[in-house]
Enzyme design. Structure first.
Site, PDB file in Angstrom:
ATOM      1  N   GLY A 193       0.927  -1.303  -0.147  1.00  0.00           N
ATOM      2  CA  GLY A 193       0.070  -0.032  -0.087  1.00  0.00           C
ATOM      3  C   GLY A 193       0.862   1.215  -0.020  1.00  0.00           C
ATOM      4  N   ARG A 252      -4.620  -8.171  -9.645  1.00  0.00           N
ATOM      5  CA  ARG A 252      -5.729  -9.129 -10.109  1.00  0.00           C
ATOM      6  C   ARG A 252      -6.342  -8.387 -11.483  1.00  0.00           C
ATOM      7  NH1 ARG A 252      -9.205 -12.980  -8.399  1.00  0.00           N
ATOM      8  NH2 ARG A 252     -11.126 -12.834  -9.496  1.00  0.00           N
ATOM      9  N   ASN A 283      -3.917   3.110 -13.281  1.00  0.00           N
ATOM     10  CA  ASN A 283      -3.056   2.034 -12.697  1.00  0.00           C
ATOM     11  C   ASN A 283      -1.539   2.486 -12.668  1.00  0.00           C
ATOM     12  OD1 ASN A 283      -2.082  -0.667 -11.926  1.00  0.00           O
ATOM     13  ND2 ASN A 283      -1.328  -1.053 -13.770  1.00  0.00           N
ATOM     14  N   HIS A 311       2.592   1.167 -12.904  1.00  0.00           N
ATOM     15  CA  HIS A 311       3.215  -0.115 -13.216  1.00  0.00           C
ATOM     16  C   HIS A 311       4.778   0.259 -13.103  1.00  0.00           C
ATOM     17  CE1 HIS A 311       3.897  -4.116 -15.290  1.00  0.00           C
ATOM     18  NE2 HIS A 311       4.936  -3.312 -15.844  1.00  0.00           N
TER      19      HIS A 311
HETATM   20  C1  GRF Z   1       4.117  -1.143  -7.183  1.00  0.00           C
HETATM   21  O1  GRF Z   1       5.394  -1.494  -7.656  1.00  0.00           O
HETATM   22  C2  GRF Z   1       3.334  -0.849  -8.540  1.00  0.00           C
HETATM   23  O2  GRF Z   1       4.089  -0.101  -9.349  1.00  0.00           O
HETATM   24  C3  GRF Z   1       2.956  -2.359  -8.670  1.00  0.00           C
HETATM   25  O3  GRF Z   1       2.722  -2.960  -7.603  1.00  0.00           O
HETATM   26  C4  GRF Z   1       3.584  -2.284  -6.403  1.00  0.00           C
HETATM   27  C5  GRF Z   1       2.691  -1.851  -5.546  1.00  0.00           C
HETATM   28  O4  GRF Z   1       3.404  -1.470  -4.184  1.00  0.00           O
HETATM   29  N1  GRF Z   1       1.819  -2.067  -9.513  1.00  0.00           N
HETATM   30  P1  GRF Z   1       2.787  -0.746  -3.189  1.00  0.00           P
HETATM   31  O5  GRF Z   1       1.500  -1.990  -2.496  1.00  0.00           O
HETATM   32  O6  GRF Z   1       1.972   0.266  -3.587  1.00  0.00           O
HETATM   33  O7  GRF Z   1       3.723  -0.507  -2.189  1.00  0.00           O
END
Ligand code: GRF
Length: 201
Positions: free
Chosen positions: A11, A90, A106, A108
């Site tokens: 998170g 998911r 999103n 990434h």
């Molecule tokens: C992050 O690296 C994000 O880019 C990817 O999943 C990870 C989530 O990290 N989609 P967090 O739970 O926000 O710390």
């Protein structure tokens, strides 16, 4: 705009959105709800600390459509307008992507369209590229294929590994994700097919 965050784990990106709101940097981002599909997600602790209502929806051993209908009902009952996927592990079906077309965002950890999917850091290291970064994009039916809003770039060092790469990219995620969400919540993002125009005042 009323925003729901969907998360599965740590998170830290969820926290970065909260921080941006609390600092007054995201005046149009009205963070209303957290949905998690993992009861142990630390994102739940973050939501509790900041008095953000949350819902756990079981996703294990369930059909995708059942999870998505349940999530959609929560989103609708909370009058959510924008969905931010912050480490949500998911794939969403058209049940949600169609209901929220161009309103799901999103983050990434690669320079899309390179290295989509759940193993971006490993795939980046394995490919031996010298640069990587992170991408904020709108979510369509594909896996990390939606129109790109914003990217930040980093250089890879000699001997970079998945952990060091992730540590290098994460602060950039925390910078661009709340910024892009605020742009979306301010109706400043125009979508033309695959291309995005950011309106300036
Ligand atoms: C992050 O690296 C994000 O880019 C990817 O999943 C990870 C989530 O990290 N989609 P967090 O739970 O926000 O710390």
């Amino acid at each position: 705009m009323k925003v729901a965050v969907l998360a599965s784990g740590r998170g830290s990106n969820f926290q970065s959105i909260i921080d941006s709101c609390e600092k007054g940097l995201s005046p149009n981002t009205n963070l209303k709800h957290l949905i998690v599909n993992n009861q142990k997600a630390y994102a739940i602790e973050i939501a509790k600390k900041h008095n953000i209502p949350y819902t756990f929806i079981e996703s294990k051993n369930r059909q995708r459509k059942d999870f998505d209908y349940e999530a959609l009902a929560i989103l609708k009952s909370n009058e959510i307008e924008i969905i931010a996927l912050a480490g949500f592990m998911r794939i969403l079906s058209p049940i949600i992507t169609q209901a929220y077309k161009n309103r799901i965002i999103n983050i990434h950890p690669s320079l899309l369209p390179l290295f989509p999917g759940a193993h971006a850091h490993k795939d980046t290291i394995d490919a031996g590229v010298r640069q990587s970064g992170c991408t904020v994009h709108l979510v369509d039916e594909g896996i990390d294929t939606g129109p790109i809003i914003m990217q930040e770039t980093i250089e890879l060092d000699e001997g970079e590994n998945e952990e060091s790469l992730s540590n290098k990219i994460l602060p950039l995620e925390h910078k661009i994700f709340p910024t892009a969400i605020e742009l979306l919540c301010s109706n400043k993002i125009q979508v033309n097919g695959k291309s995005i125009t950011i309106k300036t005042d």
